[in-house]
Design a protein around this motif. Structure first.
Motif, PDB file in Angstrom:
ATOM      1  N   GLY A 180       0.610  -1.188  -0.063  1.00  0.00           N
ATOM      2  CA  GLY A 180      -0.104   0.004  -0.093  1.00  0.00           C
ATOM      3  C   GLY A 180       1.028   1.234   0.023  1.00  0.00           C
ATOM      4  N   GLN A 219     -12.240  -2.495   5.484  1.00  0.00           N
ATOM      5  CA  GLN A 219     -11.393  -1.774   6.307  1.00  0.00           C
ATOM      6  C   GLN A 219     -10.434  -2.906   6.797  1.00  0.00           C
ATOM      7  OE1 GLN A 219     -13.133   0.990   8.968  1.00  0.00           O
ATOM      8  NE2 GLN A 219     -14.501   1.953   7.331  1.00  0.00           N
ATOM      9  N   THR A 228      -3.661  -4.219   2.755  1.00  0.00           N
ATOM     10  CA  THR A 228      -5.195  -3.611   2.366  1.00  0.00           C
ATOM     11  C   THR A 228      -6.059  -4.689   1.661  1.00  0.00           C
ATOM     12  OG1 THR A 228      -4.592  -2.621   0.134  1.00  0.00           O
ATOM     13  CG2 THR A 228      -4.374  -1.371   2.083  1.00  0.00           C
TER      14      THR A 228
END
Length: 274
Positions: free
Chosen positions: A11, A79, A74
């Motif tokens: 990420g 989330q 991720t």
């Protein structure tokens, strides 16, 4: 309704893999050097203290590596959160199991039998830290693991950890410590990313968001705190070494630990695109 979620381990681009590898090398260098001091120590108390230092340095180094690397993790459609207790448990397990490994190696004075047992224990400590840490991950869905990749990750950790311990005890000079720490960094990093290759997620779209701490809430304070600990340990090992070349190598390690912690700080605060 469920769907297969795509995951990412970068990420922040290549920053988190590089930083995580450096932190693994720092913890490995300090821990391996402390293990060598323990083997050389004449007094029982001194040997015990060096072994504790070795276990804590390697354990915190691999734990910090894991969570810097996890900053890039991720999941599309969900989330990512972290449960506090399993995360702390992964750190404790890493220190305890690695402690068993370095204790066996030090007591065996580098003999093949104790070295293999100690390398196995150290490798299992790395793997246990990783998978207990992964059990702390909370997403809106379910995480599955491919068994072949899990097995491969454990083998990688064990073989490379054994090689690092052998090198640190067999060749007594700063270059050997540096080389062994690089091997230890490879062991931890290869184990981590092989283990992450085993991860598959099923996302439950439309469900409630996962509970737990975010990376900013939880991982950052501990990463900086443990990075500071590694810095102080580097200074302690450097002052304990008798040779100037050893002290210079450890001072370089300390500078690397401090720099890595600062860069991780900026990455979290400013974001990957700045």
């Amino acid at each position: 309704m469920g769907s297969m979620g795509m995951i990412s381990e970068t990420g922040f681009g290549w920053l988190t893999p590089v930083l995580s590898y450096l932190m693994a090398c720092v913890g490995g260098a300090l821990g391996l050097r402390a293990t060598l001091h323990a083997v050389r120590a004449a007094e029982h108390r001194s040997r015990r203290n060096w072994l504790i230092s070795a276990a804590v340095a390697i354990g915190t180094g691999i734990w910090t590596m894991h969570f810097i690397a996890m900053l890039g993790f991720t999941v599309v459609g969900s989330q990512v959160r972290y449960s506090v207790l399993p995360t702390l448990a992964s750190l404790l397990v890493a220190i305890l199991v690695v402690g068993v490994g370095v204790f066996v190696v030090a007591r065996g004075n580098g003999r093949p039998g104790p070295l293999c047992v100690g390398g196995l224990a150290t490798g299992l400590g790395v793997a246990a830290m990783h998978y207990i840490g992964m059990s702390a991950v909370r997403i809106d869905g379910v995480i599955h693991y491919a068994p072949w990749e899990v097995g491969a990750s454990i083998v990688i950790a064990t073989v490379a950890a054994t090689a690092a311990l052998w090198a640190s005890l067999t060749i007594h000079n700063p270059l050997a410590t540096l080389a062994a720490s690089l091997v230890m960094g490879v062991a931890v990093s290869a184990m981590h990313y092989t283990g992450m290759a085993a991860v598959h997620v099923n996302v439950n779209t439309g469900g409630p968001p996962p509970s737990g701490a975010t990376a900013m809430d939880f991982i950052f304070p501990l990463t900086v705190g443990l990075g500071s600990y590694l810095f102080l340990t580097a200074a302690y090992v450097g002052l304990s070494d008798s040779g100037r070349s050893d002290a210079a190598a450890v001072s370089s390690t300390a500078a690397t630990a401090a720099t890595s912690a600062k860069v991780a700080h900026r990455t979290l605060v400013e974001g990957p695109g700045r």
